[in-house]
Motif scaffolding. Structure first.
Motif, short mmCIF file in Angstrom:
data_model
loop_
_atom_site.label_atom_id
_atom_site.label_comp_id
_atom_site.label_asym_id
_atom_site.label_seq_id
_atom_site.Cartn_x
_atom_site.Cartn_y
_atom_site.Cartn_z
N ALA A 258 -0.49 -1.39 -7.20
CA ALA A 258 -0.09 -2.15 -8.37
C ALA A 258 1.42 -2.11 -8.46
O ALA A 258 2.02 -1.05 -8.60
CB ALA A 258 -0.72 -1.57 -9.63
N ASP A 259 2.04 -3.30 -8.32
CA ASP A 259 3.51 -3.37 -8.33
C ASP A 259 3.98 -3.78 -9.72
O ASP A 259 3.92 -4.94 -10.09
CB ASP A 259 3.97 -4.39 -7.28
CG ASP A 259 5.46 -4.25 -6.98
OD1 ASP A 259 6.15 -3.53 -7.75
OD2 ASP A 259 5.92 -4.85 -6.00
N GLU A 260 4.41 -2.79 -10.47
CA GLU A 260 4.84 -2.99 -11.86
C GLU A 260 3.82 -3.80 -12.66
O GLU A 260 4.13 -4.85 -13.20
CB GLU A 260 6.21 -3.67 -11.90
CG GLU A 260 7.27 -2.81 -11.21
CD GLU A 260 8.67 -3.40 -11.35
OE1 GLU A 260 9.03 -3.75 -12.49
OE2 GLU A 260 9.37 -3.50 -10.35
N PRO A 261 2.62 -3.31 -12.74
CA PRO A 261 1.55 -4.10 -13.37
C PRO A 261 1.76 -4.29 -14.86
O PRO A 261 1.16 -5.17 -15.46
CB PRO A 261 0.30 -3.25 -13.12
CG PRO A 261 0.80 -1.86 -12.97
CD PRO A 261 2.16 -1.97 -12.33
N LYS B 186 10.90 -0.17 -3.35
CA LYS B 186 9.54 0.12 -3.82
C LYS B 186 8.56 -0.98 -3.41
O LYS B 186 7.50 -0.71 -2.82
CB LYS B 186 9.54 0.28 -5.35
CG LYS B 186 10.48 1.33 -5.87
CD LYS B 186 10.40 1.46 -7.38
CE LYS B 186 10.86 0.22 -8.13
NZ LYS B 186 12.31 -0.07 -8.01
N SER B 187 8.95 -2.21 -3.72
CA SER B 187 8.05 -3.32 -3.39
C SER B 187 7.91 -3.45 -1.88
O SER B 187 6.81 -3.72 -1.36
CB SER B 187 8.58 -4.62 -3.97
OG SER B 187 8.57 -4.56 -5.38
N SER B 188 9.01 -3.23 -1.17
CA SER B 188 8.95 -3.34 0.29
C SER B 188 7.93 -2.36 0.85
O SER B 188 7.13 -2.70 1.73
CB SER B 188 10.33 -3.05 0.90
OG SER B 188 11.27 -3.96 0.39
MG LIG Z 1 9.86 -4.60 -6.77
#
Ligand SMILES: [Mg+2]
Ligand SMILES: Nc1ncnc2c1ncn2[C@@H]1O[C@H](COP(=O)(O)OP(=O)(O)OP(=O)(O)O)[C@@H](O)[C@H]1O
Lengths: 408, 241
Positions: free
Chosen positions: B184-187, B64-66
């Motif tokens: 937004a990455d796991e905000p 996901k983050s990638s």
């Molecule tokens: Mg991540």
């Protein structure tokens, strides 16, 4: 545009107050030393330059290969001097008699008369005496034109004395006094002090003759103490209308070609020669400068690298929000320059203060803070900041935001 | 709540201007050729319509983050293409990428990353510092702070703000350049449920009021429900459940 970045950098430069203070102190100490040295050498250069300028056309003539006290120049030396080709360049000539042994330290008289009381600050060496022609001395605006009390000598054995002798509190040499001065343990001279002349305020004032009298008086006194009867002058001063030490040298050559053979010394050239001493000083300064740059640069590098490592995440976020590598680099460089310039300014203050205190102690201005030194200091601060911020700046600019942010 | 794009619908994707993001066979391989090689994204093709709010879900390590980092112009892809607002970002230089980050993208992280020496307002203005800050920028920043409910906290330093307030400052910072898309990455990962909900509500509101596209990574089914589209990643691939 860059104004905001400067503000941002200023805020960040003092994040670690202790580290910033320490690196500023480190730089300041080095810069202070540099300022002190540069000012001292600038001051010395200045004095040298002024003296050279003041004496650039002055030469001193004595008998060839003879000590000044034994030197015998013909009585018509002034006329002989004026026979050179460039005689139109001669502004003034003054032939003088150097009175030997007038007052000597070892002389019983000196001790009796309290000439050199311990701690009087008066150099016995300097207690010279001269016989001069008033009209010639006037051309040089010499000491006989600077009477502050009394009158000029008119009769034999009348003398005028330097103001510093009175200031030193001699009980014997007082204005208006007549007494028998013993010379060389043997001869008694009945002198009368008729005037006092001004020697100015410089430290070098004590190098001026202490006693001045007529040529006639001086010749009589010398003939008592010397193994021969003196009739001529010991020394002649010539002032040329000269722009440079080089120009004066050509007149010196003309004078050296005269008969009788003469020893001719250009004062300007002599003093300029003293400048060679400065060369060593300059080398020392250069070494110090290198040390300051390396040490100061290192202080900034270390401080900034610490800061950058701690702030990696901030740089990551800055990059993530669109800061270019170059903007981040600029920020770090500005922070470093802030530290560098502040260190330089503090150092300048310290150095200038140091100089000020030393000068107060010496009661004499011998160092000069020139605007070149101020510029130099600012340039060093700037240079240190640039050099010290380079590596930390590159490190901060090249971080990969993702790697930094992932590392947590 | 349906996947709009399948690989087979590539034609449609190519011809549509409605998509702010399109990817074609995107790969992200870490430590390529080494024993520790990881294929974090494995042939990912999809599109995101302009103005939508979408959620990306999936197990930890699924990529996901990638994916977000590549789309957010913060990392490069190993292969494939990613078109952001009509520009192929996989072919851009670092400098060009930073321009896009500045002008088109707002990024929000799980951590509330703020500059401790700057006030909330100044933190919001951080992206503008290199180009200079005008009076209008300041007003805009104040308005955004108002939007996220922090007008009266403008002068507070980060250490004087709560976690939720800090995250709202980072949202405001993400908005200062009027981005076309927010990642937004796991905000809400570091916030309690209630505060997290507030943050998501703010993002949703922004999306609906300003039309900014929002891509949010979240594990929270409640979040998924509020979004227009849910993208599931499993082992670096989109899973069409
Ligand atoms: Mg991540
Ligand atoms: N810089 C890297 N070097 C090597 N491997 C990496 C790197 N970054 C991520 N990975 C690996 O790639 C895979 C995907 O990582 P990613 O961070 O995209 O997952 P994620 O879905 O965001 O997980 P999480 O939900 O835990 O945040 C993981 O297996 C991870 O270990």
């Amino acid at each position: 545009m860059v104004f905001q970045t400067i503000r941002f950098a200023l805020k960040n430069a003092f994040r670690k107050k202790l580290v910033a203070a320490l690196s500023i102190t480190g730089i300041a100490i080095g810069i202070a030393l540099m300022v002190a040295l540069s000012s001292a050498s600038a001051g010395f250069d200045n004095i040298l330059g002024e003296t050279v300028a003041a004496t650039v056309g002055d030469v001193e003539i004595t008998e060839y290969n003879t000590m000044i006290t034994l030197s015998q120049l013909p009585t018509n030396i002034s006329d002989i001097i004026k026979t050179i080709e460039s005689s139109d360049k001669i502004l003034a000539v003054c032939a003088e008699v150097v009175v030997s042994n007038f007052v000597q330290f070892a002389d019983n008289v000196t001790i009796q008369v309290g000439m050199a009381p311990p701690g009087s600050g008066m150099s016995v060496m300097a207690l010279g005496a001269r016989g001069v022609n008033l009209d010639e001395d006037a051309l040089f605006e010499g000491l006989t034109t600077k009477l502050t009390e009394g009158r000029i000598f008119e009769n034999d054995f009348e003398i005028i004395i330097a103001d510093y002798i009175l200031e030193a509190g001699s009980e014997v040499f007082e204005f208006g006094k007549s007494f028998d001065l013993m010379i060389n343990y043997t001869y008694t001279v009945p002198i009368k002090i008729v005037g006092v002349f001004d020697t100015g305020e410089d430290m070098t004032r004590v190098l001026e003759p202490s006693f001045i009298m007529s040529v006639n008086t001086s010749l009589q006194i010398n003939s008592m103490t010397l193994p021969f009867e003196q009739t001529g002058y010991n020394v002649a001063k010539v002032r040329f209308d000269s722009e440079s030490v080089e120009e004066t040298k050509s007149y010196v050559e003309e004078l050296e070609a005269l008969e009788p053979k003469l020893d001719v010394t250009s004062l300007g050239a002599e003093i300029e020669g003293m400048g060679d001493i400065m060369a060593n000083f300059q080398t020392f300064q250069t070494i110090l400068t290198v040390i300051v740059i390396v040490a100061g640069g290192m202080a900034i590098v270390v401080a900034q690298l610490m800061g950058v490592s701690e702030r990696m995440k901030e740089f990551a976020i800055m990059k993530a929000t669109g800061w270019k590598n170059s903007s981040i680099f600029l920020d770090i460089i500005l922070e470093s320059i802030t530290i560098g310039i502040l260190g330089a300014l503090v150092g300048f203050g310290l150095g200038a203060g140091l100089i000020f205190i030393v000068q107060l102690g010496a009661g004499q201005t011998f160092v000069t803070i020139t605007w070149q030194i101020v510029l130099k200091v600012l340039a060093y601060g700037l240079g240190l900041g640039l050099a010290g911020g380079l590596i930390p700046g590159i490190r901060a600019a090249n971080i990969k935001p993702m790697e930094v942010l992932r590392a947590t | 709540m349906v996947d709009r794009i399948h690989n087979s619908e590539k034609e449609e994707l190519d011809n549509s201007n409605n998509f702010i993001i399109k990817t074609y066979g995107l790969y992200k391989i870490y430590n390529e050729g080494e024993p520790s090689m990881v294929t974090a994204l494995n042939n990912v093709s999809f599109g995101i319509e302009t103005g939508k709010m979408i959620a990306i879900a999936g197990p930890s390590g699924s990529g996901k983050s990638s994916l977000l980092n590549i789309l957010g112009c913060m990392d490069s892809a190993s292969a494939g293409k990613a078109i952001l607002d009509g520009v192929d970002i996989t072919s851009l230089s670092e400098r060009e990428l930073s321009e896009i980050r500045k002008n088109k993208i707002g990024f929000i992280f799980q951590e509330f990353l703020l500059i401790p020496t700057l006030s909330a307002l100044e933190n919001v203005l951080l992206p503008l510092i290199p180009d200079g800050i005008s009076k209008a920028d300041r007003e805009k920043a104040m308005n955004i702070l108002e939007q996220v409910g922090l007008r009266d906290r403008a002068d507070h330093k980060p250490k004087e703000l709560s976690g939720g307030e800090k995250q709202r400052v980072t949202i405001a910072r993400a908005l200062i350049n009027s981005p076309t898309i927010i990642f937004a990455d796991e905000p809400t990962g570091n916030l309690d449920t209630k505060t997290g909900d507030e943050i998501l509500a703010i993002l949703r509101e922004l999306n609906q009021n300003t039309g900014v596209t929002v891509v949010v990574v979240s594990h929270d089914p409640l979040v998924w429900e509020k979004t227009d589209l849910l993208l599931h990643l499993i082992d670096g691939q989109i899973s069409y459940a």
